[in-house]
Design a protein around this motif. Sequence first.
Motif, mmCIF file in Angstrom:
data_model
loop_
_atom_site.group_PDB
_atom_site.id
_atom_site.type_symbol
_atom_site.label_atom_id
_atom_site.label_comp_id
_atom_site.label_asym_id
_atom_site.label_seq_id
_atom_site.Cartn_x
_atom_site.Cartn_y
_atom_site.Cartn_z
ATOM 1 N N VAL A 31 15.652 2.246 45.955
ATOM 2 C CA VAL A 31 16.069 1.122 45.120
ATOM 3 C C VAL A 31 16.881 1.619 43.932
ATOM 4 O O VAL A 31 17.927 1.047 43.581
ATOM 5 C CB VAL A 31 14.843 0.312 44.656
ATOM 6 N N THR A 34 20.261 2.408 44.967
ATOM 7 C CA THR A 34 21.026 1.223 45.393
ATOM 8 C C THR A 34 21.572 0.448 44.200
ATOM 9 O O THR A 34 22.679 -0.129 44.271
ATOM 10 C CB THR A 34 20.137 0.305 46.247
ATOM 11 N N LEU A 65 15.329 -6.536 43.912
ATOM 12 C CA LEU A 65 15.099 -5.094 44.088
ATOM 13 C C LEU A 65 14.330 -4.499 42.909
ATOM 14 O O LEU A 65 13.523 -3.567 43.083
ATOM 15 C CB LEU A 65 16.435 -4.374 44.259
ATOM 16 N N THR A 66 14.586 -5.023 41.721
ATOM 17 C CA THR A 66 13.850 -4.545 40.546
ATOM 18 C C THR A 66 12.368 -4.857 40.675
ATOM 19 O O THR A 66 11.507 -4.034 40.305
ATOM 20 C CB THR A 66 14.419 -5.184 39.265
ATOM 21 N N ASN A 69 11.019 -2.494 43.090
ATOM 22 C CA ASN A 69 10.904 -1.202 42.415
ATOM 23 C C ASN A 69 9.636 -1.142 41.568
ATOM 24 O O ASN A 69 8.902 -0.142 41.597
ATOM 25 C CB ASN A 69 12.139 -0.986 41.536
#
Length: 590
Positions: A31, A34, A65-66, A69
């Motif tokens: 992540v 990315t 995505l955060t 993560n």
Amino acid sequence: MKSITHLWRFVKPYGRSAGLGLLLLALVVAVDLTLPRLVQELINTGIQQRDMGAILNVSLLMVGLTLVNAAGTVGSMLFAVQVSQMAAADMRRELFVHIQSFSFANLDRLPTGQLVTRLTSDISQVAQFIWMTMRSFVRAPLMIVGSLVLVFLTNWQLGLLMLVLMPITIVIFLLYASKVQPLFVQVLRKLERLNTLLQENLAGVRVVRAFVRAGHENRRFDATNVDLMERTIRVERMLAVLAPMLRLLINLGLVAVIWFGGVQVLEGNLNVGQIVALSNYVWWVMMPLVMLSLSVGFISSADASTQRIVEVLDSQPEVVDAARAEALPVGKGQVAFENVTFTFGGHDEEPVLKGINLVVEPGETVALVGATGAGKSALVSLVPRFYDVSEGRVTLDGVDVRDVTLDSLRAQVSVVLQETVLFSGTIGDNIRYGRPDAADKLHPSDEEVVTAALAAQAHDFITSFPAGYDTPIGPRGVNLSGGQKQRIAIARALLARPRVLIMDDATSSVDVETESKILSALDRFMAGHTRLVVAQRISTIMNADKIVVLDRSRIAASGTHHELMASSPIYREIYQSQLGNQEGGVSHEG
């Protein structure tokens, strides 16, 4: 760093949890790698094209995505904590169990303060290292490799620039590691010395106060404390120089990216989004290297701690069961010393005992007297194999004590040591300590506990406490007098109903009248059992079946009290020094 590889066997049982933690960590790294690409996309197709739809879609993807993560980070941290703490618990348990197997000789070389440090702070340091390995030390190479690949895919010229900066950082890291690691070993040794000093001082604080030696102890502590401080400052100075050097390398890398990238943009080979992405990747290449370099002190400290733990685990007990050792059958209790020579520190040291030949018949009471250092305590320590003879042999009922299992030997030999040690718990618990639950030994009844306490002249003072046998014992028996502690220790030994009872100056802290009562009770309680007594006062062993006089590591004389008074100048001198005027005198015990 080789010692750190020893940690693998403690982590291996938790490989599944470690693997899940590393998988989550790999997800987090993916992540992280990315996100710069998405920033590039956001700038190029969203901001520069003024496309709100693209901006919204990329932003939502980045938020998602955060969140992934964050979840992966929490999960990997939880697994890292679990694995590191479980491995540390196993290490602590194995170390403790291994220490329990040590012979007295091992404990002579590894003082209590050192062992406590290794069981506590050293293992905590190693646990922290395992946690850091599952987090930073695994994450760093993944980030470096992934970022380098993406830098090369974006612009191979900048990739080559990174390949120049990386070796410089790695060389600095290795140079500092080689310099700092020995210094951390020294710091840990100084800390160990400080812990030992603290333990000695706190245990003997009453002696310090009694002899008005607080000033002396303060100066000793200050000297050790300052020594530790100076060594630590020396390490920290080296690390203080390392940090700005590495930050300089990071800044140089970023400046190179911006300058070189700017030129490429002007030439039309790169766009703004790519420069931003490359700046992030350069950061992800250099920053893990910097973090590893700044962790050199921690890694060195963990390595030093691991070395010290491994040193204890690799120390083999000097007294162990022989390969074909068998259980000692219950016998009559004859003890024989056959041409025994014994040395504490190996063959190069002066023998403590030389050519000892002595037979203690079943049911006999044999007393050992002599000047300090004559070898009395060493001699009786050979019977339960606290130490092994250097030459000759010790037998119990004709069987060499080295040919039987330690458990079966010590089940028939009870020892009341010079130094009385009581454990946390109640008085009753401490008396029962000498009679554990086992298949061949029923749990002692309360009546048996009381009987043993009566024989040791401990029952009266125990019942004077409000809680009686359930009275808690304070740290190091602080709520009991020296004589009370000795009597509890005697009761503990008696409850085991040994075939051979060894009393090593076991009544030195009780008054003469109480000592006389104890010995009289022992004559009844231990009738038919063998006794070896190291005596401080001649008056207590005058009625022994045999008195052995040790002098200069040898048997100088043996016989009854009357025989020795007639034949042994040494015995007469001891007797006259204590009882020449019918008064206790100078102690000749050691």
